[in-house]
Design a protein around this motif. Structure first.
Motif, PDB file in Angstrom:
ATOM      1  N   PHE A 147      79.351  34.907  72.274  1.00 32.10           N
ATOM      2  CA  PHE A 147      78.850  35.699  73.396  1.00 32.10           C
ATOM      3  C   PHE A 147      77.333  35.727  73.301  1.00 32.10           C
ATOM      4  CE2 PHE A 147      77.382  39.731  75.161  1.00 32.10           C
ATOM      5  CZ  PHE A 147      78.040  39.784  76.377  1.00 32.10           C
ATOM      6  N   ALA A 148      76.645  35.475  74.407  1.00 28.74           N
ATOM      7  CA  ALA A 148      75.181  35.459  74.384  1.00 28.74           C
ATOM      8  C   ALA A 148      74.618  36.292  75.523  1.00 28.74           C
ATOM      9  CB  ALA A 148      74.669  34.028  74.503  1.00 28.74           C
ATOM     10  N   LEU A 158      74.422  45.364  76.611  1.00 32.19           N
ATOM     11  CA  LEU A 158      75.579  44.512  76.868  1.00 32.19           C
ATOM     12  C   LEU A 158      76.099  43.897  75.568  1.00 32.19           C
ATOM     13  CD1 LEU A 158      77.027  43.922  79.502  1.00 32.19           C
ATOM     14  CD2 LEU A 158      75.694  41.835  79.697  1.00 32.19           C
ATOM     15  N   ALA A 159      75.192  43.453  74.707  1.00 37.32           N
ATOM     16  CA  ALA A 159      75.601  42.888  73.410  1.00 37.32           C
ATOM     17  C   ALA A 159      76.307  43.950  72.574  1.00 37.32           C
ATOM     18  CB  ALA A 159      74.384  42.327  72.671  1.00 37.32           C
ATOM     19  N   CYS A 218      70.452  37.019  72.024  1.00 35.76           N
ATOM     20  CA  CYS A 218      71.334  37.269  70.891  1.00 35.76           C
ATOM     21  C   CYS A 218      72.672  36.576  71.121  1.00 35.76           C
ATOM     22  CB  CYS A 218      71.554  38.772  70.716  1.00 35.76           C
ATOM     23  SG  CYS A 218      72.653  39.169  69.345  1.00 35.76           S
ATOM     24  N   TYR A 219      73.041  35.719  70.182  1.00 38.49           N
ATOM     25  CA  TYR A 219      74.344  35.056  70.192  1.00 38.49           C
ATOM     26  C   TYR A 219      75.209  35.727  69.129  1.00 38.49           C
ATOM     27  CZ  TYR A 219      72.420  31.230  72.954  1.00 38.49           C
ATOM     28  OH  TYR A 219      71.852  30.482  73.943  1.00 38.49           O
ATOM     29  N   ILE A 220      76.306  36.299  69.571  1.00 34.27           N
ATOM     30  CA  ILE A 220      77.267  36.909  68.649  1.00 34.27           C
ATOM     31  C   ILE A 220      78.402  35.910  68.485  1.00 34.27           C
ATOM     32  CG2 ILE A 220      78.879  38.824  68.304  1.00 34.27           C
ATOM     33  CD1 ILE A 220      77.052  40.460  70.239  1.00 34.27           C
ATOM     34  N   ARG A 221      78.685  35.553  67.256  1.00 34.37           N
ATOM     35  CA  ARG A 221      79.735  34.569  67.003  1.00 34.37           C
ATOM     36  C   ARG A 221      80.756  35.135  66.019  1.00 34.37           C
ATOM     37  NH1 ARG A 221      82.486  30.429  66.809  1.00 34.37           N
ATOM     38  NH2 ARG A 221      82.407  28.648  65.452  1.00 34.37           N
ATOM     39  N   TYR A 222      82.013  34.937  66.366  1.00 37.15           N
ATOM     40  CA  TYR A 222      83.106  35.292  65.466  1.00 37.15           C
ATOM     41  C   TYR A 222      84.049  34.099  65.425  1.00 37.15           C
ATOM     42  CZ  TYR A 222      86.731  37.818  63.049  1.00 37.15           C
ATOM     43  OH  TYR A 222      87.659  38.201  62.105  1.00 37.15           O
ATOM     44  N   GLY A 223      84.189  33.494  64.266  1.00 41.67           N
ATOM     45  CA  GLY A 223      84.912  32.234  64.120  1.00 41.67           C
ATOM     46  C   GLY A 223      86.418  32.349  64.123  1.00 41.67           C
ATOM     47  N   ASP A 224      86.996  32.691  65.270  1.00 39.55           N
ATOM     48  CA  ASP A 224      88.451  32.764  65.381  1.00 39.55           C
ATOM     49  C   ASP A 224      88.853  32.323  66.786  1.00 39.55           C
ATOM     50  OD1 ASP A 224      91.156  33.498  65.644  1.00 39.55           O
ATOM     51  OD2 ASP A 224      90.917  35.215  64.302  1.00 39.55           O
ATOM     52  N   SER A 225      89.304  31.079  66.895  1.00 41.47           N
ATOM     53  CA  SER A 225      89.655  30.546  68.217  1.00 41.47           C
ATOM     54  C   SER A 225      90.874  31.246  68.809  1.00 41.47           C
ATOM     55  CB  SER A 225      89.870  29.035  68.159  1.00 41.47           C
ATOM     56  OG  SER A 225      90.878  28.726  67.232  1.00 41.47           O
ATOM     57  N   ARG A 226      91.732  31.791  67.959  1.00 40.95           N
ATOM     58  CA  ARG A 226      92.901  32.522  68.460  1.00 40.95           C
ATOM     59  C   ARG A 226      92.466  33.743  69.271  1.00 40.95           C
ATOM     60  NH1 ARG A 226      94.943  36.964  66.897  1.00 40.95           N
ATOM     61  NH2 ARG A 226      93.730  37.009  64.989  1.00 40.95           N
TER      62      ARG A 226
END
Length: 177
Positions: free
Chosen positions: A54-55, A61-62, A132-140
């Motif tokens: 999410f960016a 919003l973030a 700001c890029y929020i990344r969470y490594g879970d494609s599920r």
């Protein structure tokens, strides 16, 4: 006179909006999931590879996005990664500290800063905290969020059911239904 009229109209719509919002239950899991899906559909990554990304430049919003992600899914906080895109005029340490405190993510989970190549002479709109890029490594989880977004779209806007989504392509070039 027109300026005052505009201010009065703004005050009226803000008051009406607050009254409507007060009718929502703040702990409603369906509302939280719908907001998360809508935010992600608008500002999240759309490819079928990787996890949740999410960016946005808007800190509110973030913050809302990461708060909803935490509320709607059981996530491992250690897997959250933040990447910031900043300009020459940003103070790197202050920007990292700002986002870390706001999002409640330790600075050791921040990735290398990306300095946006932009002319120092060209005029452009400045933002105070970068992108700001929020990344969470879970494609599920990403697939779950997007499936909810599309289901919500079809439920709330029946006419939109006639719109066929263009299938995404997988890494091998084939379409993903």
């Amino acid at each position: 006179a027109n300026h005052q009229k505009r201010l009065d109209q703004l005050a009226t719509v803000e008051r009406e909006a607050k009254e409507l919002v007060q009718q929502h239950r703040t702990n409603d899991p369906l509302l939280a999931r719908a907001l998360l899906a809508t935010l992600y559909w608008a500002e999240g990554s759309k490819h079928d590879r990787g996890g949740v990304t999410f960016a946005n430049t808007d800190p509110a919003l973030a913050y809302l996005f990461i708060a909803l992600l935490r509320q709607c899914f059981s996530i491992d906080e250690r897997r959250i990664r933040i990447r910031l895109h900043i300009h020459h005029y940003h103070n790197q340490a202050k920007v990292i500290d700002y986002w870390s405190e706001l999002l409640k993510v330790p600075t050791n989970q921040f990735q290398k800063l990306f300095m946006k190549p932009r002319s120092q002479r060209k005029r452009f709109r400045r933002n105070f905290a970068g992108i700001c890029y929020i990344r969470y490594g879970d494609s599920r989880i990403r697939r779950s969020i997007m499936a909810y977004a599309f289901s919500l779209q079809h439920h709330l806007a029946p006419i939109a059911q006639r719109i066929e989504r263009v299938p995404a392509e997988d890494e091998a070039g084939g379409s993903i239904p």
